[in-house]
Design a protein around this motif. Structure first.
Motif, PDB file in Angstrom:
ATOM      1  N   CYS A  64       0.837  -1.273  -0.020  1.00  0.00           N
ATOM      2  CA  CYS A  64      -0.074   0.154   0.034  1.00  0.00           C
ATOM      3  C   CYS A  64       0.846   1.133   0.052  1.00  0.00           C
ATOM      4  CB  CYS A  64      -0.906  -0.044   1.185  1.00  0.00           C
ATOM      5  SG  CYS A  64      -0.009   0.463   2.783  1.00  0.00           S
ATOM      6  N   VAL A  67       2.520   2.509   3.161  1.00  0.00           N
ATOM      7  CA  VAL A  67       3.849   2.043   3.547  1.00  0.00           C
ATOM      8  C   VAL A  67       5.198   2.390   2.787  1.00  0.00           C
ATOM      9  CG1 VAL A  67       5.424  -0.332   3.449  1.00  0.00           C
ATOM     10  CG2 VAL A  67       3.051  -0.250   4.724  1.00  0.00           C
ATOM     11  N   CYS A  91      -0.768  -3.796  10.956  1.00  0.00           N
ATOM     12  CA  CYS A  91      -0.940  -4.916   9.703  1.00  0.00           C
ATOM     13  C   CYS A  91       0.453  -5.573   9.224  1.00  0.00           C
ATOM     14  CB  CYS A  91      -1.651  -4.141   8.684  1.00  0.00           C
ATOM     15  SG  CYS A  91      -0.453  -2.927   7.873  1.00  0.00           S
ATOM     16  N   LEU A  94       2.937  -3.260   7.659  1.00  0.00           N
ATOM     17  CA  LEU A  94       3.764  -2.257   8.743  1.00  0.00           C
ATOM     18  C   LEU A  94       4.903  -2.947   9.558  1.00  0.00           C
ATOM     19  CD1 LEU A  94       1.160   0.549   9.770  1.00  0.00           C
ATOM     20  CD2 LEU A  94       3.263   0.808   8.650  1.00  0.00           C
ATOM     21  N   ILE A 226      -8.905   4.391   5.572  1.00  0.00           N
ATOM     22  CA  ILE A 226      -7.852   4.335   6.425  1.00  0.00           C
ATOM     23  C   ILE A 226      -7.814   5.858   6.978  1.00  0.00           C
ATOM     24  CG2 ILE A 226      -5.571   4.185   6.955  1.00  0.00           C
ATOM     25  CD1 ILE A 226      -6.922   1.582   7.088  1.00  0.00           C
ATOM     26  N   THR A 283      -8.174  -3.486  11.261  1.00  0.00           N
ATOM     27  CA  THR A 283      -6.790  -3.625  11.810  1.00  0.00           C
ATOM     28  C   THR A 283      -6.736  -4.305  13.209  1.00  0.00           C
ATOM     29  OG1 THR A 283      -6.283  -1.506  12.706  1.00  0.00           O
ATOM     30  CG2 THR A 283      -5.832  -1.796  10.476  1.00  0.00           C
ATOM     31  N   CYS A 315      -4.780  -2.150   0.565  1.00  0.00           N
ATOM     32  CA  CYS A 315      -4.985  -2.137   1.979  1.00  0.00           C
ATOM     33  C   CYS A 315      -5.732  -3.723   2.415  1.00  0.00           C
ATOM     34  CB  CYS A 315      -5.518  -0.766   2.680  1.00  0.00           C
ATOM     35  SG  CYS A 315      -5.898  -1.178   4.379  1.00  0.00           S
ATOM     36  N   PRO A 317      -6.379  -5.168   5.207  1.00  0.00           N
ATOM     37  CA  PRO A 317      -7.156  -5.121   6.244  1.00  0.00           C
ATOM     38  C   PRO A 317      -8.538  -4.556   5.831  1.00  0.00           C
ATOM     39  CG  PRO A 317      -5.160  -4.526   7.422  1.00  0.00           C
ATOM     40  CD  PRO A 317      -4.967  -4.721   5.846  1.00  0.00           C
TER      41      PRO A 317
HETATM   42  S1  SF4 Z   1      -3.509  -0.873   7.415  1.00  0.00           S
HETATM   43 FE1  SF4 Z   1      -3.729  -0.731   5.345  1.00  0.00          FE
HETATM   44  S2  SF4 Z   1      -3.245   1.378   4.523  1.00  0.00           S
HETATM   45 FE2  SF4 Z   1      -2.623   1.037   6.595  1.00  0.00          FE
HETATM   46  S3  SF4 Z   1      -0.226   0.463   6.348  1.00  0.00           S
HETATM   47 FE3  SF4 Z   1      -1.792  -1.356   6.759  1.00  0.00          FE
HETATM   48  S4  SF4 Z   1      -2.341  -2.093   4.505  1.00  0.00           S
HETATM   49 FE4  SF4 Z   1      -1.214   0.018   4.461  1.00  0.00          FE
END
Ligand code: SF4
Length: 368
Positions: A64, A67, A91, A94, A226, A283, A315, A317
């Motif tokens: 995403c 990141v 997530c 991250l 988000i 998340t 993303c 989640p």
């Molecule tokens: S929650 Fe979604 S937008 Fe946020 S860092 Fe994780 S994958 Fe990326």
């Protein structure tokens, strides 16, 4: 209403020039009060501006933009971040980024992690949360000395005041008692990502809450995702006479307790309780029925006529929950529009047309 909200990079530069300790904090949930008690300022990193030039070399293409943009920012080793980075376990993407930055890429500053529990409130998760709070405190004590318990108590009291004021503002937004357009409202919400808590509290106190509702917007929507929609979309909605009266955003109301809390007595209990009364979120692996219930409740209390999902591309989640949320809302005859964002500043002609068609539909509806 014209609020004077400091610009993010200038504000942080002034702080770092004055020797304020600043930690770069990745999205989304972390015990901010604990950082404040160590005199550490949390500068949150969600969508820093600038082109992605070097980050792609370290990441898969299907990662995403939050990141990607965050890594690009970190690779530049910005001066304003002077004490380290904190990666909460929001997530997998991250979490992996935290590992990469710490072990593979390497930065000159310390890298901390905070593994939030997934799932709901029960004896195991609360015990676990208390333990990770204490571990995080011990880690910070290695660098910053023994925690002053009075400072933590004061930080929790300030956090509680900020939450209470934000809840009042959110309620005023739902009931048309706030003279802020979409752009200004979300600038205000996002200022908490970088202002010192005392400065943010002063800003919130400047917000005028009307006793009586003002003239309502032509259409009312709830936004889910988000981050808030881009300034271009917010501006477009302002021009169309549409008000975002409620949100289900990770960078917004999903970080605010579902109901008012008593003022903190024991900081550890307060921080633990606060975490477990946050609204359901993709998340945190919560129950989807609970999320639907929360969306419905918020739509009803704000009289939102439709839901705009503004999904960050790739993303996981959010995508996981999205299909069933949309299906159920449509079965309930609630209009839904889904947009996908790469967090750039461009509003495509195609998205403009889709937004206009969605809003036309809402204009024809009787408010709920
Ligand atoms: S929650 Fe979604 S937008 Fe946020 S860092 Fe994780 S994958 Fe990326």
């Amino acid at each position: 209403m014209n609020l004077s909200i400091p610009e993010r990079s200038e504000y942080l530069k002034i702080l770092s020039d004055s020797d304020q300790k600043i930690m770069g904090v990745l999205p989304a949930l972390y015990p901010r009060e604990l950082l404040w008690a160590f005199d550490l300022h949390a500068a949150e990193i969600w969508d820093p501006p600038g082109d992605i030039l070097h980050a792609n070399a370290h990441l898969q293409t299907t990662i995403c933009p939050v990141v990607k943009k965050s890594l690009e920012f970190i690779l530049k080793e910005p001066d304003v971040i002077n004490t380290g980075y904190l990666f909460p376990h929001t997530c997998d993407s991250l979490q992996n980024l935290g590992t990469q930055v710490k072990d593979l890429i390497g930065v000159s500053l310390p890298v901390y992690t905070f593994y939030n529990p997934k799932g709901s409130f029960n004896n195991t998760t609360t015990k676990y949360y208390r333990e990770i709070l204490q571990n995080f405190q011990s880690m910070l004590e290695v660098s910053y000395g023994t925690l002053d318990s009075e400072k933590l108590q004061a930080a929790c009291l300030l956090g509680h005041r900020i939450d209470s004021r934000l809840m009042d503002i959110q309620e005023a937004r739902q009931t048309d008692r706030l003279l802020l357009g979409n752009q200004e409202y979300f600038q205000l919400m996002r200022a908490q990502e970088y202002l010192l808590p005392k400065d943010y509290m002063s800003l919130l106190e400047q917000v005028e809450i009307l006793d009586q509702p003002s003239e309502g917007a032509k259409a009312r929507i709830l936004v889910s995702g988000i981050l808030p929609p881009s300034p271009q979309i917010l501006d477009f909605l302002d021009k169309l006479g549409v008000s975002i009266v409620a949100d289900d955003l990770l960078a917004g109301s999903r970080r605010l307790p579902k109901f008012p809390m008593d003022p903190p007595d024991s900081p550890l209990d307060y921080l633990t309780d606060r975490f477990f009364i946050l609204p359901p979120c993709s998340t945190r692996g919560g129950d989807l029925d609970e999320r639907l219930h929360q969306l419905n409740k918020r739509s009803k209390s704000s009289k939102a006529q439709g839901v705009l999902f503004d999904l960050v591309k790739f993303c996981e989640p959010e995508l996981f929950d999205h299909r069933l949320l949309v299906k159920t809302l449509r079965e309930q005859k609630i209009p839904v529009l889904t947009l996908e964002t790469e967090l750039d500043s461009h509003l495509s002609g195609q998205d403009k047309t889709r937004i206009e068609a969605f809003i036309e539909l809402l204009f024809e509806m009787v408010p709920r």
